[in-house]
Design an enzyme around this catalytic site. Sequence first.
Site, mmCIF file in Angstrom:
data_model
loop_
_atom_site.group_PDB
_atom_site.id
_atom_site.type_symbol
_atom_site.label_atom_id
_atom_site.label_comp_id
_atom_site.label_asym_id
_atom_site.label_seq_id
_atom_site.Cartn_x
_atom_site.Cartn_y
_atom_site.Cartn_z
ATOM 1 C CD GLU A 83 -8.247 -1.303 11.174
ATOM 2 O OE1 GLU A 83 -8.269 -2.113 10.237
ATOM 3 O OE2 GLU A 83 -8.142 -0.071 11.002
ATOM 4 N NE ARG A 92 -3.681 -2.306 2.474
ATOM 5 C CZ ARG A 92 -4.601 -2.557 3.385
ATOM 6 N NH1 ARG A 92 -4.823 -1.669 4.344
ATOM 7 N NH2 ARG A 92 -5.283 -3.679 3.359
ATOM 8 N NE ARG A 127 -2.156 -1.864 11.392
ATOM 9 C CZ ARG A 127 -2.956 -0.830 11.264
ATOM 10 N NH1 ARG A 127 -4.053 -0.765 11.998
ATOM 11 N NH2 ARG A 127 -2.693 0.141 10.424
ATOM 12 C CB SER A 131 -11.207 -4.049 9.020
ATOM 13 O OG SER A 131 -12.356 -3.307 8.703
ATOM 14 N NE ARG A 168 -1.589 4.381 9.043
ATOM 15 C CZ ARG A 168 -2.849 3.950 9.010
ATOM 16 N NH1 ARG A 168 -3.341 3.441 7.902
ATOM 17 N NH2 ARG A 168 -3.631 4.045 10.075
#
Length: 427
Positions: free
Chosen positions: A348, A261, A390, A351, A276
């Site tokens: 988070e 990403r 994460r 999801s 991230r």
Amino acid sequence: MHDIRLIRENPEAFDAALARRGVEAASASILEMDTRRRDIATRMQEVQARRNEASKAIGAAMGKGDKDTAEALKTEVAALKTELPALEEDERTQTALQNAALSAIPNLPAAEVPEGEDEAGNAEVSRWGTPRDFAFTPKEHADLGPALGLDFETGALIAGARFTFLKGGMARLHRALAQFMLDRQTGENGYMECIPPLLVKDEAVFGTGQLPKFAEDLFRTTDRRWLIPTAEVSLTNAVQGQILNDAQLPLRMTALTPCFRSEAGAAGRDTRGFIRQHQFEKVELVSITRPEESEAEHERMTACAEGVLQALGLPYRKMLLCTGDMGFTARKTYDLEVWLPGQNAYREISSCSNCGDFQARRMNTRYRPADAKGTEFVHTLNGSGLAVGRTLVAVLENYQQEDGSVDVPEVLLPYMGGLTRLVPLAG
């Protein structure tokens, strides 16, 4: 993609649902395009019918020796033949414009999704686990990790910001987490393991909704393929353009893949640490279901992700995302937020979204119900089971010791080759 018939039947309800997501009313412009397209299609049918009628009439006139009528009909047929290609091109253009407009509109939220502008409007559903009571001040992973092999400097040297080099026991722990997750999702939860392509075509990223609106968040190769931002793209598009048999459903697939990403839409967020990254690994969960089963499948998928956190002993909370915080393709989303003692916050880690028939319409994926004629669009769901990096962060912060070491969670010991604790690397 949206069903144009539903917009025609109840434009007010469509606009009201968009308003809940903070999106301007769109039914009027969409229906105006639709009217133009249908008018063109009607004229095409009229031209084709008249051409066929006139062509037959030519033979009849010739048979009667009425050359003047025959010549007039020939002139008319020639004009109709000229008009038809222009109408066909107009219809293609109008259809493309209408589809482009529809494809830019996000999915409509489910009725139970709370309204809100951003994450502040999310609703807590439940919590699991009790945060550990430390006898010392816990460190953030970015401070704790480098001595243990979480090498931010080497990653940045080789590839730039938002890349990390993992070494020694840290790399082994990361691999152990990924293998544990994959084994659990396949062995206990019934997902079929897949190894999908990491490079995909335009149609694939359009099908799952990343294109055209979110191209800047992706990486593209020189041969015009896209690096997947998540295995959702490859797994969901495995049924692209297909008509599935009822007996095949539900399809449940999982894959451990690298994800890529650009993070263009998250500039300035989480620039420090391993939260991230431009490149990371994730165990993805994808389900293809009958429409009436997607809500239950959503709960099941979320529970499968929760099970990983519970097995690792990581406290977390389950959040129902509000209309302003949901992803573009989702009609309902649960986020799982893991407790990070170093940050003194929940963050988070998974999801899980029910996309309804939104992606299926973009991919043209249907199924044939066993007890009905015709076909229907399937429903698609996707979720993280979990993001490996994460989860590594959560393990480091929750299992850290005062001397800077980190204990390995018990369920990971079979994957660690005898290593029970991460300790600072020599030198």
